[in-house]
Design a protein around this motif. Structure first.
Motif, PDB file in Angstrom:
ATOM      1  N   PHE A 148       0.793  -1.226   0.000  1.00  0.00           N
ATOM      2  CA  PHE A 148       0.000   0.000   0.000  1.00  0.00           C
ATOM      3  C   PHE A 148       0.830   1.283   0.000  1.00  0.00           C
ATOM      4  CE2 PHE A 148      -2.434   3.293   2.348  1.00  0.00           C
ATOM      5  CZ  PHE A 148      -3.473   3.454   1.439  1.00  0.00           C
ATOM      6  N   ASN A 149       1.798   1.410   0.924  1.00  0.00           N
ATOM      7  CA  ASN A 149       2.531   2.675   1.007  1.00  0.00           C
ATOM      8  C   ASN A 149       4.030   2.506   1.244  1.00  0.00           C
ATOM      9  OD1 ASN A 149       2.324   1.812   3.637  1.00  0.00           O
ATOM     10  ND2 ASN A 149       1.302   3.632   4.416  1.00  0.00           N
ATOM     11  N   LEU A 150       4.572   1.365   0.860  1.00  0.00           N
ATOM     12  CA  LEU A 150       6.022   1.165   0.853  1.00  0.00           C
ATOM     13  C   LEU A 150       6.448   1.041  -0.608  1.00  0.00           C
ATOM     14  CD1 LEU A 150       8.465   0.792   2.747  1.00  0.00           C
ATOM     15  CD2 LEU A 150       8.118  -1.663   2.565  1.00  0.00           C
ATOM     16  N   VAL A 151       7.287   1.964  -1.066  1.00  0.00           N
ATOM     17  CA  VAL A 151       7.606   2.026  -2.491  1.00  0.00           C
ATOM     18  C   VAL A 151       9.088   1.801  -2.746  1.00  0.00           C
ATOM     19  CG1 VAL A 151       5.689   3.603  -2.919  1.00  0.00           C
ATOM     20  CG2 VAL A 151       7.975   4.530  -2.460  1.00  0.00           C
ATOM     21  N   GLU A 152       9.390   1.483  -3.975  1.00  0.00           N
ATOM     22  CA  GLU A 152      10.765   1.337  -4.447  1.00  0.00           C
ATOM     23  C   GLU A 152      10.962   2.223  -5.668  1.00  0.00           C
ATOM     24  OE1 GLU A 152      11.944  -2.722  -5.032  1.00  0.00           O
ATOM     25  OE2 GLU A 152      10.704  -3.426  -3.347  1.00  0.00           O
ATOM     26  N   ARG A 153      12.212   2.555  -5.950  1.00  0.00           N
ATOM     27  CA  ARG A 153      12.536   3.323  -7.143  1.00  0.00           C
ATOM     28  C   ARG A 153      13.494   2.501  -7.994  1.00  0.00           C
ATOM     29  NH1 ARG A 153      14.566   9.219  -6.078  1.00  0.00           N
ATOM     30  NH2 ARG A 153      16.301   8.074  -5.131  1.00  0.00           N
ATOM     31  N   GLY A 154      13.101   2.225  -9.209  1.00  0.00           N
ATOM     32  CA  GLY A 154      13.909   1.418 -10.097  1.00  0.00           C
ATOM     33  C   GLY A 154      15.085   2.184 -10.684  1.00  0.00           C
ATOM     34  N   GLU A 155      15.961   1.453 -11.360  1.00  0.00           N
ATOM     35  CA  GLU A 155      17.131   2.081 -11.977  1.00  0.00           C
ATOM     36  C   GLU A 155      16.734   3.110 -13.026  1.00  0.00           C
ATOM     37  OE1 GLU A 155      19.701  -0.898 -13.491  1.00  0.00           O
ATOM     38  OE2 GLU A 155      20.172  -1.751 -11.516  1.00  0.00           O
ATOM     39  N   ASP A 156      15.544   2.963 -13.607  1.00  0.00           N
ATOM     40  CA  ASP A 156      15.075   3.922 -14.610  1.00  0.00           C
ATOM     41  C   ASP A 156      14.376   5.113 -13.988  1.00  0.00           C
ATOM     42  OD1 ASP A 156      12.809   2.705 -13.677  1.00  0.00           O
ATOM     43  OD2 ASP A 156      12.056   2.083 -15.642  1.00  0.00           O
ATOM     44  N   GLY A 157      14.320   5.146 -12.631  1.00  0.00           N
ATOM     45  CA  GLY A 157      13.684   6.260 -11.945  1.00  0.00           C
ATOM     46  C   GLY A 157      12.210   6.054 -11.671  1.00  0.00           C
ATOM     47  N   ARG A 158      11.639   4.992 -12.208  1.00  0.00           N
ATOM     48  CA  ARG A 158      10.211   4.720 -11.995  1.00  0.00           C
ATOM     49  C   ARG A 158       9.960   4.315 -10.547  1.00  0.00           C
ATOM     50  NH1 ARG A 158       6.767   0.249 -12.391  1.00  0.00           N
ATOM     51  NH2 ARG A 158       8.565  -1.085 -12.869  1.00  0.00           N
ATOM     52  N   VAL A 159       8.902   4.863  -9.968  1.00  0.00           N
ATOM     53  CA  VAL A 159       8.529   4.557  -8.584  1.00  0.00           C
ATOM     54  C   VAL A 159       7.325   3.626  -8.593  1.00  0.00           C
ATOM     55  CG1 VAL A 159       7.777   5.524  -6.381  1.00  0.00           C
ATOM     56  CG2 VAL A 159       9.391   6.795  -7.798  1.00  0.00           C
ATOM     57  N   TYR A 160       7.391   2.588  -7.782  1.00  0.00           N
ATOM     58  CA  TYR A 160       6.301   1.610  -7.768  1.00  0.00           C
ATOM     59  C   TYR A 160       6.183   0.972  -6.388  1.00  0.00           C
ATOM     60  CZ  TYR A 160      10.387  -1.328  -8.559  1.00  0.00           C
ATOM     61  OH  TYR A 160      11.626  -1.907  -8.460  1.00  0.00           O
ATOM     62  N   LEU A 161       5.011   0.416  -6.107  1.00  0.00           N
ATOM     63  CA  LEU A 161       4.809  -0.303  -4.847  1.00  0.00           C
ATOM     64  C   LEU A 161       5.745  -1.497  -4.779  1.00  0.00           C
ATOM     65  CD1 LEU A 161       0.923  -0.314  -4.478  1.00  0.00           C
ATOM     66  CD2 LEU A 161       2.544   0.720  -2.886  1.00  0.00           C
ATOM     67  N   SER A 162       6.241  -1.770  -3.577  1.00  0.00           N
ATOM     68  CA  SER A 162       7.189  -2.869  -3.419  1.00  0.00           C
ATOM     69  C   SER A 162       6.566  -4.210  -3.763  1.00  0.00           C
ATOM     70  CB  SER A 162       7.715  -2.896  -1.978  1.00  0.00           C
ATOM     71  OG  SER A 162       8.496  -1.752  -1.717  1.00  0.00           O
ATOM     72  N   LYS A 163       5.285  -4.394  -3.439  1.00  0.00           N
ATOM     73  CA  LYS A 163       4.598  -5.640  -3.755  1.00  0.00           C
ATOM     74  C   LYS A 163       3.215  -5.307  -4.276  1.00  0.00           C
ATOM     75  CE  LYS A 163       5.342  -9.378  -1.492  1.00  0.00           C
ATOM     76  NZ  LYS A 163       5.373 -10.484  -0.498  1.00  0.00           N
ATOM     77  N   SER A 164       2.661  -6.226  -5.045  1.00  0.00           N
ATOM     78  CA  SER A 164       1.331  -5.983  -5.603  1.00  0.00           C
ATOM     79  C   SER A 164       0.451  -7.209  -5.427  1.00  0.00           C
ATOM     80  CB  SER A 164       1.442  -5.626  -7.088  1.00  0.00           C
ATOM     81  OG  SER A 164       2.030  -6.694  -7.810  1.00  0.00           O
ATOM     82  N   THR A 165      -0.836  -6.985  -5.542  1.00  0.00           N
ATOM     83  CA  THR A 165      -1.824  -8.060  -5.496  1.00  0.00           C
ATOM     84  C   THR A 165      -2.655  -7.973  -6.781  1.00  0.00           C
ATOM     85  OG1 THR A 165      -3.352  -6.600  -4.316  1.00  0.00           O
ATOM     86  CG2 THR A 165      -1.964  -8.054  -2.978  1.00  0.00           C
ATOM     87  N   PRO A 166      -3.388  -9.045  -7.126  1.00  0.00           N
ATOM     88  CA  PRO A 166      -4.205  -9.000  -8.359  1.00  0.00           C
ATOM     89  C   PRO A 166      -5.131  -7.794  -8.405  1.00  0.00           C
ATOM     90  CG  PRO A 166      -4.083 -11.226  -7.521  1.00  0.00           C
ATOM     91  CD  PRO A 166      -3.437 -10.359  -6.487  1.00  0.00           C
ATOM     92  N   GLU A 167      -5.672  -7.408  -7.228  1.00  0.00           N
ATOM     93  CA  GLU A 167      -6.502  -6.213  -7.146  1.00  0.00           C
ATOM     94  C   GLU A 167      -5.796  -5.206  -6.249  1.00  0.00           C
ATOM     95  OE1 GLU A 167     -10.496  -6.951  -6.003  1.00  0.00           O
ATOM     96  OE2 GLU A 167     -10.821  -8.515  -7.490  1.00  0.00           O
ATOM     97  N   ALA A 168      -5.818  -3.947  -6.652  1.00  0.00           N
ATOM     98  CA  ALA A 168      -5.133  -2.902  -5.890  1.00  0.00           C
ATOM     99  C   ALA A 168      -5.682  -2.817  -4.467  1.00  0.00           C
ATOM    100  CB  ALA A 168      -5.290  -1.564  -6.591  1.00  0.00           C
TER     101      ALA A 168
END
Length: 237
Positions: A148-168
């Motif tokens: 929900f609110n723990l994020v990561e930043r990829g090498e390309d700079g994209r920010v995304y949730l650390s883990k995901s589920t089939p439904e948000a």
């Protein structure tokens, strides 16, 4: 648990970077490490409570504050890049040699988590004894969720949730249950620890502690928070 042989170690390096000298820094009138020594002794389940350190100053403070054994850690196990597990194994071997006992269980508690209670240590021991698990460790419900609110930043700079589920996950509470390791209590069956030298086995168990007993001191702000909570608890008692 008293029917079994068990030891407890407290590993405390002298070279803290986040808060220099923190392991023996006065906390509410006593050296920080003294609180953990006292909790381990009050648990009443250990043949010995030992402090492992590369620092003679820390070992001297440990002796004067109730540690049964002060174990000098070899320099190669006390560098900035050294893992904790080899230091635990070294301390366990020293204890078994000194006491002539092969332990059934071994525990390690962090000097920097002084808000635990002896009852927490005993509860972890009970889990090991009654479930047959290889290991147990303490944790607290996570304040942040990787769903929900723990994020990561990829090498390309994209920010995304650390883990995901089939439904948000729309609310943190709706995500899978997550826990923070609170760096407080670790316990093993001795043979599992010696043979595998790890914490996560297929049967490792979790002991959940409340947040107010789960603060770990890493820097000055942590120290001030723990000091305040400890004083508040003492005033309440």
């Amino acid at each position: 648990m008293n029917r079994k042989y068990s030891f407890c170690t407290i590993c405390a390096r002298g070279g803290s970077k986040g808060l220099p000298g923190k392991n023996i820094r006065p906390l509410n009138g006593r050296p920080l490490i003294a609180h953990s020594i006292d909790q381990a002794r009050k648990a009443g389940i250990f043949q010995a409570v030992a402090v492992s350190s590369d620092s003679e100053e820390i070992l001297d403070v440990a002796r004067r504050n109730g540690a049964d054994c002060a174990i000098k850690r070899p320099a190669e196990l006390a560098t900035d890049t050294s893992g904790k597990m080899p230091a635990i194994i070294h301390a366990l071997q020293e204890l078994e040699t000194r006491f002539g006992i092969i332990a059934d269980f071994h525990f390690d508690i962090d000097a920097t988590s002084p808000l635990r209670e002896p009852e927490d240590i005993r509860a972890c021991a009970k889990i090991l004894e009654t479930t047959g698990a290889s290991a147990v460790f303490s944790a607290t419900p996570a304040h942040r969720s990787p769903y929900f609110n723990l994020v990561e930043r990829g090498e390309d700079g994209r920010v995304y949730l650390s883990k995901s589920t089939p439904e948000a996950v729309k609310r943190r509470q709706d995500g899978p249950e997550c826990f923070d390791m609170n760096a407080s209590i670790y316990g093993w069956r001795r043979d599992a620890l010696k043979s595998e030298q790890k914490l996560f086995f297929d049967d490792t168990k979790l002991y959940v502690m409340p947040r107010e007993r789960s603060f770990d001191i890493d820097d000055h702000l942590d120290f001030e928070i723990v000091s305040m909570l400890m004083k508040k608890r003492k005033d309440y008692d």
